[in-house]
Write a protein that holds these residues in place. Sequence first.
Motif, PDB file in Angstrom:
ATOM      1  N   UNK A  99       0.827  -1.206   0.000  1.00 23.83           N
ATOM      2  CA  UNK A  99       0.000   0.000   0.000  1.00 23.83           C
ATOM      3  C   UNK A  99       0.863   1.258   0.000  1.00 23.83           C
ATOM      4  N   UNK A 100       1.930   1.256   0.780  1.00 18.11           N
ATOM      5  CA  UNK A 100       2.829   2.412   0.805  1.00 18.11           C
ATOM      6  C   UNK A 100       3.425   2.648  -0.577  1.00 18.11           C
ATOM      7  N   UNK A 101       3.814   1.561  -1.241  1.00 16.10           N
ATOM      8  CA  UNK A 101       4.366   1.656  -2.596  1.00 16.10           C
ATOM      9  C   UNK A 101       3.314   2.215  -3.562  1.00 16.10           C
ATOM     10  N   UNK A 102       2.092   1.713  -3.441  1.00 15.32           N
ATOM     11  CA  UNK A 102       1.017   2.173  -4.336  1.00 15.32           C
ATOM     12  C   UNK A 102       0.707   3.648  -4.115  1.00 15.32           C
ATOM     13  N   UNK A 103       0.649   4.076  -2.857  1.00 13.36           N
ATOM     14  CA  UNK A 103       0.330   5.477  -2.574  1.00 13.36           C
ATOM     15  C   UNK A 103       1.470   6.417  -2.944  1.00 13.36           C
ATOM     16  N   UNK A 104       2.698   5.884  -3.032  1.00 10.73           N
ATOM     17  CA  UNK A 104       3.841   6.707  -3.403  1.00 10.73           C
ATOM     18  C   UNK A 104       3.967   6.858  -4.918  1.00 10.73           C
ATOM     19  N   UNK A 105       3.234   6.054  -5.681  1.00 11.55           N
ATOM     20  CA  UNK A 105       3.307   6.111  -7.145  1.00 11.55           C
ATOM     21  C   UNK A 105       2.703   7.428  -7.636  1.00 11.55           C
ATOM     22  N   UNK A 106       3.250   7.945  -8.735  1.00 14.05           N
ATOM     23  CA  UNK A 106       2.691   9.181  -9.297  1.00 14.05           C
ATOM     24  C   UNK A 106       1.275   8.946  -9.828  1.00 14.05           C
ATOM     25  N   UNK A 107       0.504   9.988  -9.865  1.00 17.44           N
ATOM     26  CA  UNK A 107      -0.892   9.904 -10.321  1.00 17.44           C
ATOM     27  C   UNK A 107      -0.989   9.277 -11.712  1.00 17.44           C
ATOM     28  N   UNK A 108      -0.007   9.532 -12.560  1.00 19.93           N
ATOM     29  CA  UNK A 108      -0.044   9.003 -13.923  1.00 19.93           C
ATOM     30  C   UNK A 108       0.079   7.471 -13.961  1.00 19.93           C
ATOM     31  N   UNK A 109       0.543   6.865 -12.880  1.00 20.12           N
ATOM     32  CA  UNK A 109       0.691   5.413 -12.841  1.00 20.12           C
ATOM     33  C   UNK A 109      -0.638   4.709 -12.586  1.00 20.12           C
ATOM     34  N   UNK A 110      -1.632   5.454 -12.134  1.00 19.76           N
ATOM     35  CA  UNK A 110      -2.933   4.868 -11.831  1.00 19.76           C
ATOM     36  C   UNK A 110      -3.752   4.715 -13.102  1.00 19.76           C
ATOM     37  N   UNK A 111      -4.543   3.645 -13.175  1.00 21.51           N
ATOM     38  CA  UNK A 111      -5.460   3.479 -14.280  1.00 21.51           C
ATOM     39  C   UNK A 111      -6.771   2.953 -13.719  1.00 21.51           C
ATOM     40  N   UNK A 112      -7.870   3.360 -14.294  1.00 20.18           N
ATOM     41  CA  UNK A 112      -9.163   2.901 -13.767  1.00 20.18           C
ATOM     42  C   UNK A 112      -9.355   1.409 -14.023  1.00 20.18           C
ATOM     43  N   UNK A 113      -9.901   0.730 -13.036  1.00 19.09           N
ATOM     44  CA  UNK A 113     -10.191  -0.695 -13.146  1.00 19.09           C
ATOM     45  C   UNK A 113     -11.611  -0.955 -12.664  1.00 19.09           C
ATOM     46  N   UNK A 114     -12.249  -1.895 -13.302  1.00 19.06           N
ATOM     47  CA  UNK A 114     -13.559  -2.328 -12.833  1.00 19.06           C
ATOM     48  C   UNK A 114     -13.343  -3.467 -11.830  1.00 19.06           C
ATOM     49  N   UNK A 115     -14.388  -3.821 -11.122  1.00 21.36           N
ATOM     50  CA  UNK A 115     -14.299  -4.949 -10.201  1.00 21.36           C
ATOM     51  C   UNK A 115     -13.925  -6.221 -10.964  1.00 21.36           C
ATOM     52  N   UNK A 116     -14.461  -6.387 -12.155  1.00 20.78           N
ATOM     53  CA  UNK A 116     -14.142  -7.569 -12.978  1.00 20.78           C
ATOM     54  C   UNK A 116     -12.659  -7.591 -13.342  1.00 20.78           C
ATOM     55  N   UNK A 117     -12.076  -6.403 -13.635  1.00 23.64           N
ATOM     56  CA  UNK A 117     -10.645  -6.321 -13.936  1.00 23.64           C
ATOM     57  C   UNK A 117      -9.813  -6.803 -12.755  1.00 23.64           C
ATOM     58  N   UNK A 118     -10.178  -6.352 -11.567  1.00 19.32           N
ATOM     59  CA  UNK A 118      -9.432  -6.739 -10.362  1.00 19.32           C
ATOM     60  C   UNK A 118      -9.556  -8.232 -10.090  1.00 19.32           C
TER      61      UNK A 118
END
Length: 86
Positions: A61-80
Amino acid sequence: MARTTTTTMTVRLSGPLSDFVAANVSEHGAYENVSEYVRDLIRRDKERTEKEVFERLKAELAHAFAAPESAYKPLTAADVIARNRT
């Protein structure tokens, strides 16, 4: 209500391990009987394992929250769900 079961196990110890248990289960030891000692060891090992899992999750979680905003992509529940099946 959770259903609990009792399991009886036989463990063979010899030499130094047997002596170590005997020293911890005695008039001057920390435990009154071997079963109490073994249950405590198992509980502590379970707690250690759960703590390790929690620490790994915190690190992820710390790694994920430290990632830049551009690293995020929208996912649906089915994707996860699909991602977690692989």
